[in-house]
Structure formats: structure tokens, C-alpha cells
Design a protein around this motif. Structure first.
Motif, PDB file in Angstrom:
ATOM      1  N   VAL A  89      40.641 -54.309 -26.469  1.00 60.91           N
ATOM      2  CA  VAL A  89      39.532 -53.471 -26.925  1.00 60.91           C
ATOM      3  C   VAL A  89      38.456 -54.293 -27.614  1.00 60.91           C
ATOM      4  N   ASP A  90      38.842 -55.252 -28.431  1.00 57.43           N
ATOM      5  CA  ASP A  90      37.876 -56.012 -29.232  1.00 57.43           C
ATOM      6  C   ASP A  90      37.456 -57.275 -28.496  1.00 57.43           C
ATOM      7  N   THR A  91      36.415 -57.908 -29.000  1.00 61.84           N
ATOM      8  CA  THR A  91      35.941 -59.161 -28.408  1.00 61.84           C
ATOM      9  C   THR A  91      36.784 -60.316 -28.924  1.00 61.84           C
ATOM     10  N   MET A  92      36.845 -61.413 -28.150  1.00 61.19           N
ATOM     11  CA  MET A  92      37.651 -62.562 -28.540  1.00 61.19           C
ATOM     12  C   MET A  92      37.108 -63.193 -29.814  1.00 61.19           C
ATOM     13  N   GLU A  93      35.773 -63.151 -29.987  1.00 66.65           N
ATOM     14  CA  GLU A  93      35.212 -63.745 -31.192  1.00 66.65           C
ATOM     15  C   GLU A  93      35.697 -63.010 -32.437  1.00 66.65           C
ATOM     16  N   ARG A  94      35.696 -61.687 -32.358  1.00 61.90           N
ATOM     17  CA  ARG A  94      36.135 -60.906 -33.516  1.00 61.90           C
ATOM     18  C   ARG A  94      37.636 -61.059 -33.751  1.00 61.90           C
ATOM     19  N   VAL A  95      38.406 -61.115 -32.664  1.00 53.82           N
ATOM     20  CA  VAL A  95      39.851 -61.298 -32.805  1.00 53.82           C
ATOM     21  C   VAL A  95      40.152 -62.629 -33.471  1.00 53.82           C
ATOM     22  N   GLU A  96      39.514 -63.709 -32.986  1.00 50.52           N
ATOM     23  CA  GLU A  96      39.788 -65.039 -33.526  1.00 50.52           C
ATOM     24  C   GLU A  96      39.266 -65.199 -34.947  1.00 50.52           C
ATOM     25  N   SER A  97      38.241 -64.398 -35.307  1.00 53.81           N
ATOM     26  CA  SER A  97      37.715 -64.476 -36.672  1.00 53.81           C
ATOM     27  C   SER A  97      38.536 -63.658 -37.674  1.00 53.81           C
ATOM     28  N   GLY A  98      39.579 -62.965 -37.182  1.00 53.21           N
ATOM     29  CA  GLY A  98      40.469 -62.215 -38.080  1.00 53.21           C
ATOM     30  C   GLY A  98      40.095 -60.773 -38.285  1.00 53.21           C
ATOM     31  N   ALA A  99      39.384 -60.169 -37.312  1.00 55.57           N
ATOM     32  CA  ALA A  99      39.013 -58.754 -37.437  1.00 55.57           C
ATOM     33  C   ALA A  99      40.261 -57.879 -37.429  1.00 55.57           C
ATOM     34  N   PHE A 100      40.090 -56.667 -37.898  1.00 58.82           N
ATOM     35  CA  PHE A 100      41.222 -55.758 -38.034  1.00 58.82           C
ATOM     36  C   PHE A 100      41.829 -55.430 -36.674  1.00 58.82           C
ATOM     37  N   THR A 101      43.104 -55.096 -36.670  1.00 54.48           N
ATOM     38  CA  THR A 101      43.731 -54.528 -35.478  1.00 54.48           C
ATOM     39  C   THR A 101      43.465 -53.026 -35.468  1.00 54.48           C
ATOM     40  N   LEU A 102      43.711 -52.367 -34.361  1.00 56.69           N
ATOM     41  CA  LEU A 102      43.421 -50.936 -34.270  1.00 56.69           C
ATOM     42  C   LEU A 102      44.192 -50.111 -35.309  1.00 56.69           C
TER      43      LEU A 102
END
Length: 408
Positions: A89-102
Motif C-alpha cells: 500500500v505504501d511507497t518504498m521511500e516511506r517504508v524505508e524511512s520508518g513510516a507507520f504500518t497499517l
């Protein structure tokens, strides 16, 4: 109806509140990040599923009985599935930057349910699955990811261990209360038996030995039954009956009782009763037990000091306590005889007198000098708001016993 004690029930209530609040928080985070997501529609479907699941399963997290293994497995599946879906669902940049999980911090609630239900071992297994899902979602472990994984793992195991200790303590306390209740019931029965059956058997034995002939044989049999019964009531308490009501005794009358009325039947040419001119009011059970203790003391006088021994009962209604003294002119009690009698199962002093006062929160003191008689002092403290007769505290009337010694 009695409510079962449970030290873990507050944990279930806290878990329920945590799930509701964190579900709302996860939905708010999703709405805030909606414009930055790569595939927001699947994320929205999942968030709707998460909110619906949380509301639909409110009844499942109210207690351990409803929180079944099947529910725990499904709950953890919702949490782990949301973590893995985040990578799509999220972008790889946000995932790798530590964004929240669903599911965000809602995931911890699923792990804590394992901890509260099954203890630290269940918590360790659930938190390990969540940790694995987090590592897969991030792709490569970062410092923040490892920090969050370890935090959830340690917290859930600690809570699970605390739950196990609390449950063990609850079982120990319940068993101790059962043993205490059984012991008190045994002591009550022992007092009743001593006041009735044992006294009669002892009298039959004594009279039979004095009469001789066939009566002596009857006295011997009575003595054997007395010894057997004393052994029985001195044995270990029976196993408590679950849910047994009360103490099984007769129902006490309503309203305060005048102790003087209960002691009046003891008065006789050989027993002098001195009491205040105003009623000595006590709670019904306390008055009955105190009068029974006085009766047991008089039984001891008749049995050990002789049927012609004189006894004096002095009742004093003090502001903070009721004091009853029973004195006789018998030969007194030899040193160590009371301890030996208790060891032999003769519970007249140990249970019928001291046991009764102890159960009421009072004390029973025995003073005996060989050749100078015996004095038993029964003291029952008054609780806050205890019954008091009008003018009792101010009367100050002097009481005089048979020897002419005044006591105020």
C-alpha cells in the motif's frame, strides 16, 4: 450472589479500551497519510476491516473464557496481515524511512491478548511472529525497527509473567480463605459439641462410676465415646465445601440483645450474678457467643471445682468494651493443666471460651492460683457505633460481688 474474585479482570478491561483507542488512532493515521500512499484503496479496505473487527470482537476481550484460541489466532492474523500489506500500500521511500504500518500500535493489543490469556510463553510466541512480519515489511532491519520489536517483545513477556504470578497468588489466597473458613467451622462445631454432648457424656461417666454395677459399665462406655468424640473434633479440618453458605448455625434474632437476659438463667443459690441496672446491649451473635463462653466457664467450675462450688459472674459495661468476669472458690488449676488438656482434646478453655472471644475480636484471660480458685475475664471491645443503652456510660453504678468488693 457472590462475585468471584479476579485479579486479571482489570487487565481485560484495560485491553478492551486499548484496542478501541488504537483502532481509532490507526484509522486517523491512514486518513492523514491518504494522499501519500501508493495504493490507498486496498489500505482503506483493510482499515475498514480493522475497525469492524475491533468493534465486532468487543465481547471477546472481556474475560479469559470468551477469549478463545481461535479468536487469538484470527486477531493475530489481522495484525500480521496488515503489517505485510503495508509494503504494497505504501511507497518504498516511506517504508524505508520508518513510516507507520497499517495497524500501527493496534498490533500490540493483539500480542497483549496472548499475554493476558496464556502467560509469558504465549506472549513470546505472538510477539516473535509480529517481529518477523515487521522485519519482512521493512526489508532490512533498522535501528528504529529493532527498537520497536524489542519493546513489544519485552513488554508482552513481562505482562504475561505478571499475569501468571497474579493467578498463582489468587489461587493461593482462595485456598487460604477456604482453609480459614473450614477451621472456623470446625472450631464452632467443637464448641457446640463441648457445650452439649461432651458435657453429658462426662456426667454419665462420672455418675456411672459413682453408682457402680451396671451403671459403671454404662459410664465406661460413655467415657470411651467421649474420648473418641474429643479426638474427632481435635483432628484436621475437613475439606471446605465450595459455595457452602454461612456457618450453618441457627439464625440470630434481629436487633440488639441484652446480655443480662442471656446470663440470668445461670443465676442460682450457688451462682451469683452482678450486672448493671441498665441493659448491656450487644449485637445478637456477639451476645449469644459471650453468654455461651460464660456458660462454658461455669461448666468448668461444676466439673473441676465440684457441684457445691460457688461462682460469681460480674458484668461491667464500659464505654469501649463489655467485661464479664467469672470467679469461683474451687481448688484452682494446676500449672500446665490447660495446655495438657488442649493436647488431650479437651477444648473447654481453648475453644469454648478463648476461641469464642477470639472470633469476636475479644480476649479471654484466665488467672488461677492453686487453693485460691479460678478467675476468667472475658473482654469484648465495642466497635464504632456499637449498641449502647441510654445512660449506660454515665450511670457509674458500683457493683458489689459476693465478697463485698466494690467494682465500678
Amino acid at each position: 450472589m457472590a462475585v468471584r474474585m479476579s485479579v486479571e479482570q482489570p487487565l481485560w478491561r484495560a485491553l478492551l479500551a486499548y484496542r478501541l483507542l488504537t483502532a481509532a488512532y490507526a484509522v486517523a493515521l491512514y486518513v492523514h497519510a491518504y494522499g501519500h500512499l501508493r495504493h490507498p484503496l486496498p489500505g482503506g479496505v483493510y482499515m475498514a476491516l480493522l475497525a469492524g473487527w475491533t468493534l465486532a470482537t468487543i465481547g471477546r476481550v472481556r474475560n479469559a473464557e470468551r477469549c478463545t484460541r481461535a479468536f487469538l489466532a484470527a486477531d493475530l492474523t489481522v495484525a500480521v496481515g496488515g503489517i505485510l500489506l503495508t509494503r504494497y500500500v505504501d511507497t518504498m521511500e516511506r517504508v524505508e524511512s520508518g513510516a507507520f504500518t497499517l495497524p500501527s500500535i493496534w498490533t500490540a493489543g493483539a500480542v497483549l491478548a496472548f499475554a493476558v490469556k496464556g502467560g509469558w510463553r504465549w506472549a513470546a510466541a505472538a510477539s516473535s511472529l509480529v517481529a518477523a512480519a515487521d522485519l519482512v515489511e521493512r526489508g532490512s532491519p533498522s535501528r528504529d525497527t529493532l527498537h520497536n520489536v524489542i519493546l513489544v517483545w519485552v513488554a508482552s513477556i513481562a505482562i504475561g509473567y505478571v499475569v501468571e504470578v497474579a493467578r498463582a497468588s489468587e489461587r493461593t489466597l482462595a485456598r487460604a480463605l477456604q482453609i480459614e473458613a473450614a477451621t472456623r467451622e470446625r472450631e464452632r462445631l467443637a464448641r457446640d459439641i463441648h457445650d452439649g454432648v461432651l458435657q453429658v457424656l462426662a456426667m454419665v461417666q462420672r455418675r456411672g462410676n459413682q453408682a457402680g454395677g451396671e451403671a459403671a459399665e454404662l459410664g465406661r462406655l460413655a467415657g470411651e465415646q467421649e474420648a473418641a468424640l474429643r479426638t474427632l473434633i481435635s483432628a484436621a479440618p475437613p475439606a471446605p465445601r465450595p459455595g457452602a453458605p454461612g456457618d450453618g448455625g441457627p439464625a440470630a434474632p434481629d436487633g440488639p440483645q441484652d446480655l443480662r437476659t442471656l446470663l440470668a438463667p445461670h443465676a442460682s443459690p450457688l451462682v451469683t450474678l452482678s450486672a448493671p441496672g441498665t441493659p448491656v446491649l450487644l449485637a445478637p451473635h456477639a451476645a449469644a457467643e459471650l453468654a455461651a463462653a460464660v456458660g462454658a466457664a461455669l461448666d468448668n467450675v461444676h466439673q473441676h471445682a465440684g457441684e457445691r462450688a460457688h461462682a460469681w459472674i460480674l458484668v461491667e459495661d464500659e464505654p469501649e468494651a463489655v467485661l464479664v468476669t467469672v470467679r469461683d472458690d474451687g481448688p484452682g488449676i494446676a500449672e500446665g493443666r490447660i495446655v495438657a488438656a488442649a493436647d488431650e482434646g479437651r477444648l473447654g478453655v481453648a475453644q469454648s471460651i478463648r476461641g469464642r472471644l477470639r472470633d469476636l475480636g475479644g480476649t479471654a484471660e484466665l488467672l488461677s492460683v492453686p487453693g485460691q480458685g479460678t478467675e476468667v475475664e472475658l473482654r469484648l471491645p465495642r466497635g464504632p457505633g456499637e449498641y449502647r443503652a441510654p445512660g449506660a456510660a454515665e450511670s457509674g453504678a458500683a457493683l458489689t460481688d459476693a465478697d463485698g468488693r466494690g467494682r465500678t
